[in-house]
Design an enzyme around this catalytic site. Structure first.
Site, PDB file in Angstrom:
ATOM      1  N   HIS A  62      22.483  48.226 -11.720  1.00 29.48           N
ATOM      2  CA  HIS A  62      22.243  47.897 -10.313  1.00 29.48           C
ATOM      3  C   HIS A  62      21.150  46.838 -10.184  1.00 29.48           C
ATOM      4  O   HIS A  62      21.418  45.708  -9.793  1.00 29.48           O
ATOM      5  CB  HIS A  62      21.881  49.164  -9.516  1.00 29.48           C
ATOM      6  CG  HIS A  62      21.567  48.883  -8.083  1.00 29.48           C
ATOM      7  ND1 HIS A  62      20.467  49.408  -7.460  1.00 29.48           N
ATOM      8  CD2 HIS A  62      22.202  48.110  -7.176  1.00 29.48           C
ATOM      9  CE1 HIS A  62      20.451  48.970  -6.200  1.00 29.48           C
ATOM     10  NE2 HIS A  62      21.493  48.190  -6.008  1.00 29.48           N
ATOM     11  N   HIS A  79      17.506  54.223  -7.669  1.00 30.35           N
ATOM     12  CA  HIS A  79      18.403  54.502  -6.545  1.00 30.35           C
ATOM     13  C   HIS A  79      19.468  55.528  -6.947  1.00 30.35           C
ATOM     14  O   HIS A  79      20.543  55.573  -6.376  1.00 30.35           O
ATOM     15  CB  HIS A  79      19.072  53.218  -6.045  1.00 30.35           C
ATOM     16  CG  HIS A  79      18.104  52.077  -5.892  1.00 30.35           C
ATOM     17  ND1 HIS A  79      17.982  51.082  -6.835  1.00 30.35           N
ATOM     18  CD2 HIS A  79      17.191  51.812  -4.937  1.00 30.35           C
ATOM     19  CE1 HIS A  79      17.030  50.230  -6.467  1.00 30.35           C
ATOM     20  NE2 HIS A  79      16.530  50.657  -5.321  1.00 30.35           N
TER      21      HIS A  79
END
Ligand code: FES
Length: 129
Positions: A62, A79
């Site tokens: 990510h 996250h």
């Protein structure tokens, strides 16, 4: 596409690998952290007698935070992306859309384990080597 030439880099020896205890290393160079782990269950691309030893880039696909091996999967705490180490690094939760790059392994006759390639692009790079 141009063919990539990966180095073969010794990671550890079979005698030092314990189920569920990750071993960190760098591959294909010093700026690329990676994790080897014996899962205790067969994995895609797994080596060793139980086909359960695998390795992956330790950089989340990510935004490049470090992933940790925990409870049988790779977790990114930034996250909360999760990747399945038994299924070639498939992402199954969180914001990451690309799978975690798997690092194929080879074992020689002395039990030395080598990293020999990268499948997929390591986060933050335009090419792996
Ligand atoms: Fe890993 Fe965002 S950097 S989930």
């Amino acid at each position: 596409a141009p063919s990539l030439t990966y180095p073969a880099v010794k990671v550890t020896n079979l005698s030092r690998v314990k189920t569920g205890q990750p071993i960190t290393f760098n591959y294909p160079d010093a700026s690329s952290p990676a994790i080897l782990v014996k899962l205790g269950r067969p994995a895609i691309g797994g080596v060793g007698r139980e086909r359960d030893i695998v390795a992956f880039s330790a950089l989340c696909t990510h935004m490049g935070c470090p992933v940790q091996y925990e409870k049988g999967r790779f977790l990114c705490r930034c996250h909360y992306s999760m990747f399945d180490p038994a299924k070639a690094g498939q992402t199954y939760q969180g914001l990451a859309s690309s799978w975690l790059p798997q690092i194929p392994l080879r074992i020689d006759g002395k039990g030395d384990i080598y990293a020999v390639a990268v499948q997929g692009l390591i986060w933050g790079r335009v090419k792996n080597v």
